[in-house]
Design a protein around this motif. Structure first.
Motif, PDB file in Angstrom:
ATOM      1  N   ASN A   1      48.329  45.125  42.654  1.00  0.00           N
ATOM      2  CA  ASN A   1      48.678  45.991  43.779  1.00  0.00           C
ATOM      3  C   ASN A   1      47.507  46.009  44.763  1.00  0.00           C
ATOM      4  O   ASN A   1      46.427  45.505  44.466  1.00  0.00           O
ATOM      5  CB  ASN A   1      49.059  47.403  43.305  1.00  0.00           C
ATOM      6  N   GLY A   2      47.758  46.608  45.915  1.00  0.00           N
ATOM      7  CA  GLY A   2      46.748  46.625  46.973  1.00  0.00           C
ATOM      8  C   GLY A   2      45.492  47.396  46.623  1.00  0.00           C
ATOM      9  O   GLY A   2      44.394  47.024  47.043  1.00  0.00           O
ATOM     10  N   GLU A   3      45.625  48.461  45.864  1.00  0.00           N
ATOM     11  CA  GLU A   3      44.438  49.228  45.476  1.00  0.00           C
ATOM     12  C   GLU A   3      43.571  48.437  44.498  1.00  0.00           C
ATOM     13  O   GLU A   3      42.351  48.422  44.617  1.00  0.00           O
ATOM     14  CB  GLU A   3      44.854  50.574  44.872  1.00  0.00           C
ATOM     15  N   MET A   4      44.212  47.763  43.540  1.00  0.00           N
ATOM     16  CA  MET A   4      43.470  46.949  42.575  1.00  0.00           C
ATOM     17  C   MET A   4      42.769  45.789  43.271  1.00  0.00           C
ATOM     18  O   MET A   4      41.679  45.381  42.875  1.00  0.00           O
ATOM     19  CB  MET A   4      44.416  46.434  41.491  1.00  0.00           C
ATOM     20  N   LEU A   5      43.366  45.291  44.348  1.00  0.00           N
ATOM     21  CA  LEU A   5      42.747  44.211  45.117  1.00  0.00           C
ATOM     22  C   LEU A   5      41.350  44.605  45.570  1.00  0.00           C
ATOM     23  O   LEU A   5      40.392  43.846  45.401  1.00  0.00           O
ATOM     24  CB  LEU A   5      43.618  43.854  46.332  1.00  0.00           C
ATOM     25  N   PHE A   6      41.205  45.809  46.105  1.00  0.00           N
ATOM     26  CA  PHE A   6      39.899  46.223  46.629  1.00  0.00           C
ATOM     27  C   PHE A   6      38.902  46.516  45.512  1.00  0.00           C
ATOM     28  O   PHE A   6      37.694  46.333  45.696  1.00  0.00           O
ATOM     29  CB  PHE A   6      40.054  47.379  47.614  1.00  0.00           C
ATOM     30  N   VAL A   7      39.383  46.900  44.354  1.00  0.00           N
ATOM     31  CA  VAL A   7      38.496  47.057  43.190  1.00  0.00           C
ATOM     32  C   VAL A   7      37.933  45.680  42.814  1.00  0.00           C
ATOM     33  O   VAL A   7      36.716  45.521  42.611  1.00  0.00           O
ATOM     34  CB  VAL A   7      39.257  47.685  41.989  1.00  0.00           C
ATOM     35  N   LEU A   8      38.806  44.669  42.758  1.00  0.00           N
ATOM     36  CA  LEU A   8      38.362  43.314  42.391  1.00  0.00           C
ATOM     37  C   LEU A   8      37.482  42.695  43.476  1.00  0.00           C
ATOM     38  O   LEU A   8      36.542  41.958  43.163  1.00  0.00           O
ATOM     39  CB  LEU A   8      39.568  42.426  42.096  1.00  0.00           C
ATOM     40  N   LEU A   9      37.772  42.986  44.736  1.00  0.00           N
ATOM     41  CA  LEU A   9      36.926  42.474  45.823  1.00  0.00           C
ATOM     42  C   LEU A   9      35.521  43.055  45.754  1.00  0.00           C
ATOM     43  O   LEU A   9      34.542  42.365  46.039  1.00  0.00           O
ATOM     44  CB  LEU A   9      37.540  42.784  47.191  1.00  0.00           C
ATOM     45  N   LYS A  10      35.417  44.325  45.387  1.00  0.00           N
ATOM     46  CA  LYS A  10      34.087  44.957  45.271  1.00  0.00           C
ATOM     47  C   LYS A  10      33.300  44.380  44.093  1.00  0.00           C
ATOM     48  O   LYS A  10      32.078  44.252  44.161  1.00  0.00           O
ATOM     49  CB  LYS A  10      34.236  46.466  45.129  1.00  0.00           C
ATOM     50  N   GLU A  11      34.008  44.002  43.022  1.00  0.00           N
ATOM     51  CA  GLU A  11      33.336  43.381  41.876  1.00  0.00           C
ATOM     52  C   GLU A  11      32.735  42.035  42.264  1.00  0.00           C
ATOM     53  O   GLU A  11      31.611  41.727  41.923  1.00  0.00           O
ATOM     54  CB  GLU A  11      34.332  43.164  40.721  1.00  0.00           C
ATOM     55  N   LYS A  12      33.529  41.233  42.980  1.00  0.00           N
ATOM     56  CA  LYS A  12      33.073  39.905  43.378  1.00  0.00           C
ATOM     57  C   LYS A  12      33.976  39.372  44.484  1.00  0.00           C
ATOM     58  O   LYS A  12      35.192  39.387  44.354  1.00  0.00           O
ATOM     59  CB  LYS A  12      33.112  38.950  42.180  1.00  0.00           C
ATOM     60  N   ILE A  13      33.361  38.902  45.558  1.00  0.00           N
ATOM     61  CA  ILE A  13      34.133  38.292  46.640  1.00  0.00           C
ATOM     62  C   ILE A  13      34.534  36.884  46.181  1.00  0.00           C
ATOM     63  O   ILE A  13      33.674  36.082  45.822  1.00  0.00           O
ATOM     64  CB  ILE A  13      33.328  38.247  47.950  1.00  0.00           C
ATOM     65  N   PRO A  14      35.822  36.587  46.189  1.00  0.00           N
ATOM     66  CA  PRO A  14      36.275  35.289  45.681  1.00  0.00           C
ATOM     67  C   PRO A  14      36.031  34.148  46.659  1.00  0.00           C
ATOM     68  O   PRO A  14      35.709  34.368  47.832  1.00  0.00           O
ATOM     69  CB  PRO A  14      37.779  35.516  45.473  1.00  0.00           C
ATOM     70  N   TYR A  15      36.232  32.951  46.177  1.00  0.00           N
ATOM     71  CA  TYR A  15      36.201  31.753  47.016  1.00  0.00           C
ATOM     72  C   TYR A  15      37.340  31.819  48.033  1.00  0.00           C
ATOM     73  O   TYR A  15      37.181  31.452  49.195  1.00  0.00           O
ATOM     74  CB  TYR A  15      36.331  30.507  46.134  1.00  0.00           C
ATOM     75  N   ILE A  16      38.515  32.301  47.576  1.00  0.00           N
ATOM     76  CA  ILE A  16      39.702  32.383  48.423  1.00  0.00           C
ATOM     77  C   ILE A  16      40.626  33.468  47.875  1.00  0.00           C
ATOM     78  O   ILE A  16      40.645  33.719  46.666  1.00  0.00           O
ATOM     79  CB  ILE A  16      40.415  31.003  48.493  1.00  0.00           C
ATOM     80  N   LEU A  17      41.363  34.100  48.778  1.00  0.00           N
ATOM     81  CA  LEU A  17      42.319  35.142  48.410  1.00  0.00           C
ATOM     82  C   LEU A  17      43.714  34.732  48.863  1.00  0.00           C
ATOM     83  O   LEU A  17      43.906  34.378  50.030  1.00  0.00           O
ATOM     84  CB  LEU A  17      41.937  36.474  49.076  1.00  0.00           C
ATOM     85  N   PHE A  18      44.664  34.783  47.938  1.00  0.00           N
ATOM     86  CA  PHE A  18      46.075  34.606  48.251  1.00  0.00           C
ATOM     87  C   PHE A  18      46.690  35.995  48.177  1.00  0.00           C
ATOM     88  O   PHE A  18      46.590  36.669  47.149  1.00  0.00           O
ATOM     89  CB  PHE A  18      46.745  33.652  47.261  1.00  0.00           C
ATOM     90  N   LEU A  19      47.326  36.421  49.271  1.00  0.00           N
ATOM     91  CA  LEU A  19      47.747  37.809  49.425  1.00  0.00           C
ATOM     92  C   LEU A  19      49.247  37.923  49.689  1.00  0.00           C
ATOM     93  O   LEU A  19      49.744  37.442  50.714  1.00  0.00           O
ATOM     94  CB  LEU A  19      46.950  38.428  50.581  1.00  0.00           C
ATOM     95  N   ASP A  20      49.955  38.549  48.743  1.00  0.00           N
ATOM     96  CA  ASP A  20      51.378  38.813  48.916  1.00  0.00           C
ATOM     97  C   ASP A  20      51.556  39.986  49.877  1.00  0.00           C
ATOM     98  O   ASP A  20      50.682  40.849  49.978  1.00  0.00           O
ATOM     99  CB  ASP A  20      52.013  39.129  47.558  1.00  0.00           C
ATOM    100  N   ILE A  21      52.682  40.029  50.558  1.00  0.00           N
ATOM    101  CA  ILE A  21      52.935  41.136  51.481  1.00  0.00           C
ATOM    102  C   ILE A  21      53.550  42.324  50.751  1.00  0.00           C
ATOM    103  O   ILE A  21      53.129  43.453  50.940  1.00  0.00           O
ATOM    104  CB  ILE A  21      53.824  40.677  52.660  1.00  0.00           C
ATOM    105  N   ASP A  22      54.557  42.070  49.909  1.00  0.00           N
ATOM    106  CA  ASP A  22      55.253  43.160  49.214  1.00  0.00           C
ATOM    107  C   ASP A  22      54.551  43.500  47.911  1.00  0.00           C
ATOM    108  O   ASP A  22      54.764  42.838  46.895  1.00  0.00           O
ATOM    109  CB  ASP A  22      56.704  42.768  48.925  1.00  0.00           C
ATOM    110  N   MET A  23      53.710  44.522  47.951  1.00  0.00           N
ATOM    111  CA  MET A  23      53.015  44.995  46.749  1.00  0.00           C
ATOM    112  C   MET A  23      53.051  46.515  46.727  1.00  0.00           C
ATOM    113  O   MET A  23      53.096  47.144  47.779  1.00  0.00           O
ATOM    114  CB  MET A  23      51.554  44.535  46.741  1.00  0.00           C
ATOM    115  N   PRO A  24      52.990  47.088  45.531  1.00  0.00           N
ATOM    116  CA  PRO A  24      52.935  48.553  45.447  1.00  0.00           C
ATOM    117  C   PRO A  24      51.564  49.091  45.864  1.00  0.00           C
ATOM    118  O   PRO A  24      50.598  48.343  45.962  1.00  0.00           O
ATOM    119  CB  PRO A  24      53.202  48.829  43.962  1.00  0.00           C
TER     120      PRO A  24
END
Length: 156
Positions: free
Chosen positions: A51-74
């Motif tokens: 989900n979108g909130e978990m995305l920012f938790v993972l981004l803060k842990e480590k910025i990835p090489y690349i992000l694939f981002l779905d539009i429809d998420m909770p």
């Protein structure tokens, strides 16, 4: 006299594991995406934000090489996520590929204007997804943040 030893690394890029972050809540889509990545000649680690909130938790842990981002998420949809990502200077060099089943011109235009690097429609065949991922990973995202013109934004 001491011995001189040399270590020759032929292709350093082959040794680097790409940290790929997939923001996608559908487990089947995550599994298909991972299986397609396995067909490519890259070393990778796939992380998944459901989900979108978990995305920012993972981004803060480590910025990835690349992000694939779905539009429809909770919690927070992909459109809100791309806007938040592009407002944060810490993520200026993060390539964001919108990965969605939405193909409406309005949605594509909004993704482009909000700073996504590419738009990858979810495909109907596994081979098509693999071919498109191969094109995406042929771009050197670390040295060149790719912002194609609008007519090349959608991955074909």
């Amino acid at each position: 006299m001491g011995e001189i030893k040399f270590l020759i690394i032929a292709n350093m890029t082959e040794l680097i594991t790409k940290d790929i972050l997939l923001a996608e809540d559908d487990k089947d889509d995550v599994e298909i995406f991972d299986t397609a990545l396995k067909q490519l000649d890259i070393s990778y680690m796939l992380r998944n934000a459901q989900n979108g909130e978990m995305l920012f938790v993972l981004l803060k842990e480590k910025i990835p090489y690349i992000l694939f981002l779905d539009i429809d998420m909770p919690c927070k949809d992909g459109m809100a996520c791309i806007m938040e990502i592009r407002k944060n200077r810490e993520y200026d060099k993060l390539p964001v590929i919108m990965y969605t089943s939405h193909m409406a011109d309005k949605i594509i235009e909004e993704c482009y204007r909000n700073g996504a690097n590419m738009f990858l429609a979810k495909t109907t065949t596994f081979n098509e997804l693999t071919a498109k991922l191969k094109k995406i990973f042929s771009i050197d995202w670390q040295d060149y943040l790719h912002y194609p013109p609008r007519d090349q934004f959608v991955m074909n």
